[in-house]
Design a protein around this motif. Structure first.
Motif, PDB file in Angstrom:
ATOM      1  N   ALA A 103      40.660 -24.542 -71.794  1.00 52.33           N
ATOM      2  CA  ALA A 103      41.820 -24.184 -70.975  1.00 52.33           C
ATOM      3  C   ALA A 103      41.415 -23.992 -69.515  1.00 52.33           C
ATOM      4  CB  ALA A 103      42.467 -22.910 -71.519  1.00 52.33           C
ATOM      5  N   GLU A 104      40.254 -23.404 -69.296  1.00 54.05           N
ATOM      6  CA  GLU A 104      39.769 -23.187 -67.928  1.00 54.05           C
ATOM      7  C   GLU A 104      39.521 -24.520 -67.223  1.00 54.05           C
ATOM      8  OE1 GLU A 104      35.628 -21.628 -66.099  1.00 54.05           O
ATOM      9  OE2 GLU A 104      36.737 -20.115 -67.263  1.00 54.05           O
ATOM     10  N   LYS A 105      38.862 -25.455 -67.921  1.00 52.24           N
ATOM     11  CA  LYS A 105      38.554 -26.752 -67.320  1.00 52.24           C
ATOM     12  C   LYS A 105      39.838 -27.553 -67.065  1.00 52.24           C
ATOM     13  CE  LYS A 105      34.204 -25.903 -67.373  1.00 52.24           C
ATOM     14  NZ  LYS A 105      33.533 -25.549 -66.098  1.00 52.24           N
ATOM     15  N   ILE A 106      40.796 -27.462 -67.985  1.00 55.86           N
ATOM     16  CA  ILE A 106      42.060 -28.179 -67.804  1.00 55.86           C
ATOM     17  C   ILE A 106      42.809 -27.632 -66.593  1.00 55.86           C
ATOM     18  CG2 ILE A 106      44.360 -28.529 -68.798  1.00 55.86           C
ATOM     19  CD1 ILE A 106      42.342 -30.344 -70.083  1.00 55.86           C
ATOM     20  N   GLU A 107      42.866 -26.305 -66.467  1.00 55.57           N
ATOM     21  CA  GLU A 107      43.581 -25.720 -65.330  1.00 55.57           C
ATOM     22  C   GLU A 107      42.884 -26.072 -64.016  1.00 55.57           C
ATOM     23  OE1 GLU A 107      45.476 -21.525 -63.661  1.00 55.57           O
ATOM     24  OE2 GLU A 107      44.585 -21.598 -65.672  1.00 55.57           O
ATOM     25  N   HIS A 108      41.585 -26.072 -64.025  1.00 53.20           N
ATOM     26  CA  HIS A 108      40.829 -26.442 -62.822  1.00 53.20           C
ATOM     27  C   HIS A 108      41.192 -27.870 -62.403  1.00 53.20           C
ATOM     28  CE1 HIS A 108      37.266 -27.393 -60.329  1.00 53.20           C
ATOM     29  NE2 HIS A 108      37.252 -26.098 -60.079  1.00 53.20           N
ATOM     30  N   LYS A 109      41.327 -28.749 -63.380  1.00 55.51           N
ATOM     31  CA  LYS A 109      41.682 -30.143 -63.098  1.00 55.51           C
ATOM     32  C   LYS A 109      43.122 -30.254 -62.590  1.00 55.51           C
ATOM     33  CE  LYS A 109      41.899 -34.708 -65.309  1.00 55.51           C
ATOM     34  NZ  LYS A 109      40.906 -35.352 -64.409  1.00 55.51           N
ATOM     35  N   LEU A 110      44.037 -29.564 -63.250  1.00 55.12           N
ATOM     36  CA  LEU A 110      45.449 -29.651 -62.865  1.00 55.12           C
ATOM     37  C   LEU A 110      45.706 -29.090 -61.470  1.00 55.12           C
ATOM     38  CD1 LEU A 110      47.188 -28.627 -66.221  1.00 55.12           C
ATOM     39  CD2 LEU A 110      47.172 -30.899 -65.180  1.00 55.12           C
ATOM     40  N   ARG A 111      44.933 -28.084 -61.081  1.00 58.85           N
ATOM     41  CA  ARG A 111      45.128 -27.466 -59.763  1.00 58.85           C
ATOM     42  C   ARG A 111      44.171 -28.061 -58.712  1.00 58.85           C
ATOM     43  NH1 ARG A 111      48.589 -23.144 -60.288  1.00 58.85           N
ATOM     44  NH2 ARG A 111      48.603 -22.019 -62.284  1.00 58.85           N
ATOM     45  N   THR A 231      48.100 -25.097 -71.420  1.00 53.90           N
ATOM     46  CA  THR A 231      47.592 -24.870 -70.064  1.00 53.90           C
ATOM     47  C   THR A 231      48.452 -25.610 -69.050  1.00 53.90           C
ATOM     48  OG1 THR A 231      45.362 -24.687 -70.996  1.00 53.90           O
ATOM     49  CG2 THR A 231      45.544 -24.977 -68.608  1.00 53.90           C
ATOM     50  N   TRP A 232      48.846 -26.825 -69.385  1.00 55.21           N
ATOM     51  CA  TRP A 232      49.756 -27.592 -68.518  1.00 55.21           C
ATOM     52  C   TRP A 232      51.074 -26.842 -68.328  1.00 55.21           C
ATOM     53  CZ3 TRP A 232      54.574 -29.860 -69.434  1.00 55.21           C
ATOM     54  CH2 TRP A 232      55.006 -30.777 -68.480  1.00 55.21           C
TER      55      TRP A 232
END
Length: 255
Positions: A103-111, A231-232
């Motif tokens: 979830a942390e890596k996904i949010e980092h990517k999305l933001r 996360t998205w």
């Protein structure tokens, strides 16, 4: 996008996100645990269902024998609810630290890297994730015990399939939406308030999760996709404010 489609959009985005470069290594452990445990639960349910319903039918008095045809769908829905809880609890406890990291890596990517998380080591993150998971499972278990009691009370137990279904939908939303919020150290009760404020997105996401758990092959890769999708949804909707319009992130317009 209307609230009605926020759940499907989130899961569609989740399936795509876990295949993007740099994400696959964070998906491996949740994926493997999902495959092994789901296979075991399917085998267990298939063996349990027939014998359990037959024993209940045999206990019915003769004047209620006409209800035997109704027991199969009611039993199936109730058992599926219990299986969803059991499967969810088992896999979540095993994969909690990995899901939190995903979830942390996904949010980092999305933001686009414009996000900060609490400064902690991997060991500290794993400990925090497991503690949060135990708190979450205790929250679920108290409600499961109540549903089990209701399931054995005559007449009232006719409502238990509906209650199991509603509980399963809400539980799945809480389970996966909690990962990105826990990464920001939003406490458990504040997390629940956020989900209630965004109740339509919460129900829509949980319902799609519930349905996908019973789709062959899709359910094997469901867990990491649900973490990424939650996360998205957190980034696009829940972290903003309850009435914000839900829009697809850049690069996801074709989902």
């Amino acid at each position: 996008m209307t609230h009605l489609f926020s759940g499907p959009a989130a899961l569609a985005a989740g399936f795509r996100l876990i295949t993007t470069p740099g994400m696959k290594r964070f998906v491996l452990v949740p994926l493997l645990s999902n495959i092994v445990i789901l296979s075991a639960f399917i085998w267990f349910v298939l063996g349990l269902l027939g014998g359990w319903v037959d024993s209940v039918v045999a206990m019915l008095p003769e004047w209620l024998s006409f209800m035997s045809w109704l027991l199969w769908p009611l039993a199936l829905i109730s058992i599926l609810g219990f299986v969803v809880y059991g499967f969810n609890a088992t896999t979540a406890l095993i994969a909690a630290p990995f899901n939190g990291l995903l979830a942390e890596k996904i949010e980092h990517k999305l933001r686009n890297g414009q996000v900060s998380f609490p400064d902690e080591t991997l060991a500290e993150m794993a400990k925090r994730s497991l503690q949060r998971e135990l708190q979450k499972q205790w929250f679920f278990l108290k409600r499961v015990l109540l549903l089990l009691i209701i399931s054995f009370i005559p007449v009232i137990n006719l409502l238990s399939p509906v209650l199991w279904f509603l509980f399963s939908v809400w539980m799945l939303s809480v389970q996966y939406m909690d990962y990105p919020m826990d990464n920001h150290k939003i406490d458990f009760h504040a997390m629940q308030r956020r989900l209630k404020q965004n109740w339509w997105h919460t129900v829509s996401f949980g319902l799609v999760c519930y349905l996908l758990m019973f789709v062959p092959f899709i359910n094997l890769i469901f867990m990491p996709a649900a973490v990424a999708g939650a996360t998205w949804l957190w980034v696009q909707q829940v972290s903003i404010h309850p009435d914000a319009a839900l829009e697809l992130p850049s690069g996801m317009k074709d989902i």
